[in-house]
Design a protein around this motif. Structure first.
Motif, PDB file in Angstrom:
ATOM      1  N   LYS A   1     -16.390 -13.231  -5.726  1.00 31.35           N
ATOM      2  CA  LYS A   1     -16.144 -12.474  -4.503  1.00 31.35           C
ATOM      3  C   LYS A   1     -14.854 -11.689  -4.665  1.00 31.35           C
ATOM      4  O   LYS A   1     -13.780 -12.277  -4.873  1.00 31.35           O
ATOM      5  CB  LYS A   1     -16.052 -13.396  -3.292  1.00 31.35           C
ATOM      6  N   LEU A   2     -14.962 -10.384  -4.590  1.00 34.72           N
ATOM      7  CA  LEU A   2     -13.805  -9.512  -4.676  1.00 34.72           C
ATOM      8  C   LEU A   2     -13.290  -9.203  -3.274  1.00 34.72           C
ATOM      9  O   LEU A   2     -14.078  -9.109  -2.323  1.00 34.72           O
ATOM     10  CB  LEU A   2     -14.164  -8.210  -5.377  1.00 34.72           C
ATOM     11  N   SER A   3     -11.985  -9.042  -3.179  1.00 38.94           N
ATOM     12  CA  SER A   3     -11.354  -8.647  -1.922  1.00 38.94           C
ATOM     13  C   SER A   3     -10.519  -7.396  -2.158  1.00 38.94           C
ATOM     14  O   SER A   3      -9.977  -7.195  -3.255  1.00 38.94           O
ATOM     15  CB  SER A   3     -10.452  -9.766  -1.395  1.00 38.94           C
ATOM     16  N   CYS A   4     -10.400  -6.582  -1.122  1.00 43.97           N
ATOM     17  CA  CYS A   4      -9.557  -5.398  -1.180  1.00 43.97           C
ATOM     18  C   CYS A   4      -8.799  -5.302   0.137  1.00 43.97           C
ATOM     19  O   CYS A   4      -9.400  -5.082   1.187  1.00 43.97           O
ATOM     20  CB  CYS A   4     -10.390  -4.141  -1.398  1.00 43.97           C
ATOM     21  N   ALA A   5      -7.499  -5.504   0.058  1.00 46.61           N
ATOM     22  CA  ALA A   5      -6.652  -5.454   1.238  1.00 46.61           C
ATOM     23  C   ALA A   5      -6.039  -4.072   1.373  1.00 46.61           C
ATOM     24  O   ALA A   5      -5.420  -3.564   0.425  1.00 46.61           O
ATOM     25  CB  ALA A   5      -5.564  -6.511   1.146  1.00 46.61           C
ATOM     26  N   ALA A   6      -6.198  -3.487   2.546  1.00 42.65           N
ATOM     27  CA  ALA A   6      -5.653  -2.157   2.810  1.00 42.65           C
ATOM     28  C   ALA A   6      -4.415  -2.263   3.685  1.00 42.65           C
ATOM     29  O   ALA A   6      -4.327  -3.121   4.563  1.00 42.65           O
ATOM     30  CB  ALA A   6      -6.701  -1.285   3.492  1.00 42.65           C
ATOM     31  N   SER A   7      -3.462  -1.370   3.433  1.00 45.08           N
ATOM     32  CA  SER A   7      -2.260  -1.307   4.257  1.00 45.08           C
ATOM     33  C   SER A   7      -1.853   0.156   4.396  1.00 45.08           C
ATOM     34  O   SER A   7      -2.333   1.024   3.672  1.00 45.08           O
ATOM     35  CB  SER A   7      -1.128  -2.136   3.655  1.00 45.08           C
ATOM     36  N   GLY A   8      -0.955   0.414   5.328  1.00 51.22           N
ATOM     37  CA  GLY A   8      -0.538   1.785   5.587  1.00 51.22           C
ATOM     38  C   GLY A   8      -1.357   2.378   6.720  1.00 51.22           C
ATOM     39  O   GLY A   8      -1.557   1.730   7.744  1.00 51.22           O
ATOM     40  N   ARG A   9      -1.874   3.586   6.536  1.00 51.11           N
ATOM     41  CA  ARG A   9      -2.610   4.290   7.583  1.00 51.11           C
ATOM     42  C   ARG A   9      -4.056   3.797   7.690  1.00 51.11           C
ATOM     43  O   ARG A   9      -5.009   4.575   7.619  1.00 51.11           O
ATOM     44  CB  ARG A   9      -2.599   5.780   7.320  1.00 51.11           C
ATOM     45  N   THR A  10      -4.212   2.530   7.909  1.00 55.30           N
ATOM     46  CA  THR A  10      -5.567   1.962   7.941  1.00 55.30           C
ATOM     47  C   THR A  10      -6.375   2.473   9.121  1.00 55.30           C
ATOM     48  O   THR A  10      -7.602   2.487   9.075  1.00 55.30           O
ATOM     49  CB  THR A  10      -5.507   0.436   7.965  1.00 55.30           C
ATOM     50  N   PHE A  11      -5.695   2.918  10.163  1.00 55.14           N
ATOM     51  CA  PHE A  11      -6.398   3.438  11.342  1.00 55.14           C
ATOM     52  C   PHE A  11      -7.153   4.718  11.008  1.00 55.14           C
ATOM     53  O   PHE A  11      -8.034   5.139  11.753  1.00 55.14           O
ATOM     54  CB  PHE A  11      -5.409   3.708  12.476  1.00 55.14           C
ATOM     55  N   SER A  12      -6.813   5.347   9.891  1.00 54.04           N
ATOM     56  CA  SER A  12      -7.467   6.603   9.496  1.00 54.04           C
ATOM     57  C   SER A  12      -8.684   6.384   8.597  1.00 54.04           C
ATOM     58  O   SER A  12      -9.403   7.325   8.292  1.00 54.04           O
ATOM     59  CB  SER A  12      -6.471   7.499   8.752  1.00 54.04           C
TER      60      SER A  12
END
Length: 124
Positions: A19-30
């Motif tokens: 199972k791979l995960s990808c965490a996003a940060s910064g302008r995630t609302f976009s």
């Protein structure tokens, strides 16, 4: 700016799961679409799966349909790729990507931000 960090790669025997995960940060609302791509040695980067950040639209490459499942957790700004029944031909560096402009994206040129990649190796 959006930062993407993948994790969960490794070495697994054929028929196994990861199972791979990808965490996003910064302008995630976009973010409009999140995708997974992979690149094997000597081959071009190819589409694996994509999911809209809102709604339920999901798309898979034919080669992974029925074996891989993409999902998201908006509260954690994280997208996942559950990979079952892995085959040696699934061996590649897996990248997650974010498209800040379009929904239902699936071509690599549509995505604006990319993670650093995580290696998945499937032994026979």
């Amino acid at each position: 700016q959006v930062q993407l960090v993948e994790s969960g790669g490794g070495l697994v025997q054929a028929g196994g799961s990861l199972k791979l995960s990808c965490a996003a940060s910064g302008r995630t609302f976009s973010i409009h679409t999140m995708g997974w791509f992979r690149q094997a040695p000597g081959k071009e980067r190819e589409f694996v799966a994509a999911i809209n950040w809102v709604g339920y639209s999901i798309r898979y490459a034919d080669s992974v349909k029925g074996r891989f499942t993409i999902s998201r957790d908006n509260a954690k700004n994280t997208v996942y790729l559950q990979m079952n029944s892995l085959k040696p031909e699934d061996t590649a560096v897996y990248y997650c990507a974010a498209d800040l402009r379009r929904y239902n994206s699936y071509r690599s040129d549509q995505f604006d931000y990319w993670g650093q990649g995580t290696q998945v190796t499937v032994s026979s």
